[in-house]
Design an enzyme around this catalytic site. Sequence first.
Site, PDB file in Angstrom:
ATOM      1  N   TRP A   5      32.510  40.394  29.441  1.00  0.00           N
ATOM      2  CA  TRP A   5      33.832  41.272  29.205  1.00  0.00           C
ATOM      3  C   TRP A   5      33.457  42.709  29.993  1.00  0.00           C
ATOM      4  O   TRP A   5      34.413  43.646  29.791  1.00  0.00           O
ATOM      5  CB  TRP A   5      33.673  41.592  27.814  1.00  0.00           C
ATOM      6  CG  TRP A   5      34.171  40.357  26.853  1.00  0.00           C
ATOM      7  CD1 TRP A   5      34.490  39.101  27.232  1.00  0.00           C
ATOM      8  CD2 TRP A   5      34.119  40.383  25.246  1.00  0.00           C
ATOM      9  NE1 TRP A   5      34.619  38.159  26.382  1.00  0.00           N
ATOM     10  CE2 TRP A   5      34.419  38.801  25.111  1.00  0.00           C
ATOM     11  CE3 TRP A   5      34.182  41.237  24.311  1.00  0.00           C
ATOM     12  CZ2 TRP A   5      34.890  38.329  23.689  1.00  0.00           C
ATOM     13  CZ3 TRP A   5      34.158  40.753  23.010  1.00  0.00           C
ATOM     14  CH2 TRP A   5      34.622  39.378  22.635  1.00  0.00           C
ATOM     15  N   HIS A  35      23.372  41.409  36.850  1.00  0.00           N
ATOM     16  CA  HIS A  35      24.650  41.159  37.464  1.00  0.00           C
ATOM     17  C   HIS A  35      24.899  42.140  38.631  1.00  0.00           C
ATOM     18  O   HIS A  35      24.114  42.865  38.933  1.00  0.00           O
ATOM     19  CB  HIS A  35      25.542  41.552  36.379  1.00  0.00           C
ATOM     20  CG  HIS A  35      27.043  41.094  36.636  1.00  0.00           C
ATOM     21  ND1 HIS A  35      27.567  42.064  37.356  1.00  0.00           N
ATOM     22  CD2 HIS A  35      27.585  40.223  36.374  1.00  0.00           C
ATOM     23  CE1 HIS A  35      28.995  41.496  37.435  1.00  0.00           C
ATOM     24  NE2 HIS A  35      28.854  40.328  36.828  1.00  0.00           N
ATOM     25  N   GLU A  73      27.194  43.872  39.665  1.00  0.00           N
ATOM     26  CA  GLU A  73      27.588  45.409  39.649  1.00  0.00           C
ATOM     27  C   GLU A  73      26.395  46.223  39.026  1.00  0.00           C
ATOM     28  O   GLU A  73      26.200  47.440  39.327  1.00  0.00           O
ATOM     29  CB  GLU A  73      28.394  45.534  38.407  1.00  0.00           C
ATOM     30  CG  GLU A  73      30.047  44.858  39.042  1.00  0.00           C
ATOM     31  CD  GLU A  73      30.904  44.198  38.064  1.00  0.00           C
ATOM     32  OE1 GLU A  73      30.511  44.358  36.816  1.00  0.00           O
ATOM     33  OE2 GLU A  73      31.767  43.322  38.466  1.00  0.00           O
ATOM     34  N   GLY A 115      35.601  39.464  40.907  1.00  0.00           N
ATOM     35  CA  GLY A 115      36.665  40.336  40.739  1.00  0.00           C
ATOM     36  C   GLY A 115      37.571  40.473  41.898  1.00  0.00           C
ATOM     37  O   GLY A 115      38.537  41.346  41.921  1.00  0.00           O
ATOM     38  N   SER A 134      35.493  34.741  40.208  1.00  0.00           N
ATOM     39  CA  SER A 134      37.002  34.655  40.190  1.00  0.00           C
ATOM     40  C   SER A 134      37.469  33.325  39.617  1.00  0.00           C
ATOM     41  O   SER A 134      38.243  32.455  40.070  1.00  0.00           O
ATOM     42  CB  SER A 134      37.513  34.591  41.572  1.00  0.00           C
ATOM     43  OG  SER A 134      37.548  36.179  41.842  1.00  0.00           O
ATOM     44  N   GLY A 171      34.634  36.618  34.188  1.00  0.00           N
ATOM     45  CA  GLY A 171      34.920  38.040  34.193  1.00  0.00           C
ATOM     46  C   GLY A 171      36.442  38.237  33.615  1.00  0.00           C
ATOM     47  O   GLY A 171      36.716  37.688  32.271  1.00  0.00           O
ATOM     48  N   GLY A 172      37.148  38.294  34.562  1.00  0.00           N
ATOM     49  CA  GLY A 172      38.675  38.825  34.051  1.00  0.00           C
ATOM     50  C   GLY A 172      39.354  37.911  33.124  1.00  0.00           C
ATOM     51  O   GLY A 172      39.978  37.970  32.381  1.00  0.00           O
TER      52      GLY A 172
HETATM   53  P1  PGA Z   1      35.345  37.642  37.583  1.00  0.00           P
HETATM   54  O1  PGA Z   1      33.857  38.133  37.107  1.00  0.00           O
HETATM   55  O2  PGA Z   1      35.341  36.413  36.873  1.00  0.00           O
HETATM   56  O3  PGA Z   1      36.293  38.947  37.213  1.00  0.00           O
HETATM   57  O4  PGA Z   1      35.439  37.630  38.899  1.00  0.00           O
HETATM   58  C1  PGA Z   1      32.653  37.562  37.282  1.00  0.00           C
HETATM   59  C2  PGA Z   1      31.637  37.988  36.751  1.00  0.00           C
HETATM   60  O5  PGA Z   1      31.326  39.357  37.098  1.00  0.00           O
HETATM   61  O6  PGA Z   1      30.712  37.840  36.092  1.00  0.00           O
END
Ligand code: PGA
Length: 251
Positions: free
Chosen positions: A11, A95, A97, A173, A213, A234-235
């Site tokens: 999330w 991760h 990020e 993302g 994605s 993610g999203g």
């Molecule tokens: P995403 O993110 O599905 O929005 O691309 C995946 C993630 O960061 O684990």
Amino acid sequence: MKRREIFAGNWKMYTTLSEALELVKGIIDGLGNIGSREVIVFPPAVNAREVVKACGGKISVGLQNMYHEKEGAFTGEISPVMVKDAGARYILIGHSERRHVFKESDGMINKKVKAAYEYGLEPVLCVGELLEEREAGNSEIVVEAQLRAACEGISAEQMKKMVIAYEPVWAIGTGKVATPEIADSMHKSIRKVLAALYGNDIAAMVPILYGGSVKPDNIAGLFSPEDIDGVLVGGASLKAKSFLDIIHVKL
Ligand code: PGA
């Protein structure tokens, strides 16, 4: 041996407490019979305890990050003991990020993996290459180096509780999903590294998830190859309906 199938929702820095609880309720209400599939959510840490309670054991909970020390003067950080105390079972480590926005090094990631085992948490270790690394033909080399560094000092016994997420940075993302062929070939190369480090039996046990994605309209292709054991989303995990459509693929 059949490997565990895992559908995980990251999330990130989304959801207030009421949004988090509504999302959990939506997922549980629509879950139905998913057989041996396991669902994990990674909420923001501040709401962990309430989310664990709301999940009621039907959905597992992990946190998105932690520091490796047990306690101390580390303003703003949370410790593995706190993660465990909040009721989380899993911890996301490395991760992209965290690696790229917050500059976590391979060394820091290795310390976190060790701390996870020391305090009884199960790591979900993320690895993945940047676009320029893929374009230079270095994806396998980059991911192998990340894996070897993260697993340094980790025993074969501990690896039995490891989950790996292959998340190419260029796919996170961005809406640019890896093709099932790219994902499968990277997963095979990850399994080869695990086999070199820990032997074939351990390598065959570790679930490897794809992330980047993942959406309801591309999950069917991604969940086909034999080396893709689930996904880290993610999203599309922030809406119960789209996360459920992903979880329910080919049931
Ligand atoms: P995403 O993110 O599905 O929005 O691309 C995946 C993630 O960061 O684990």
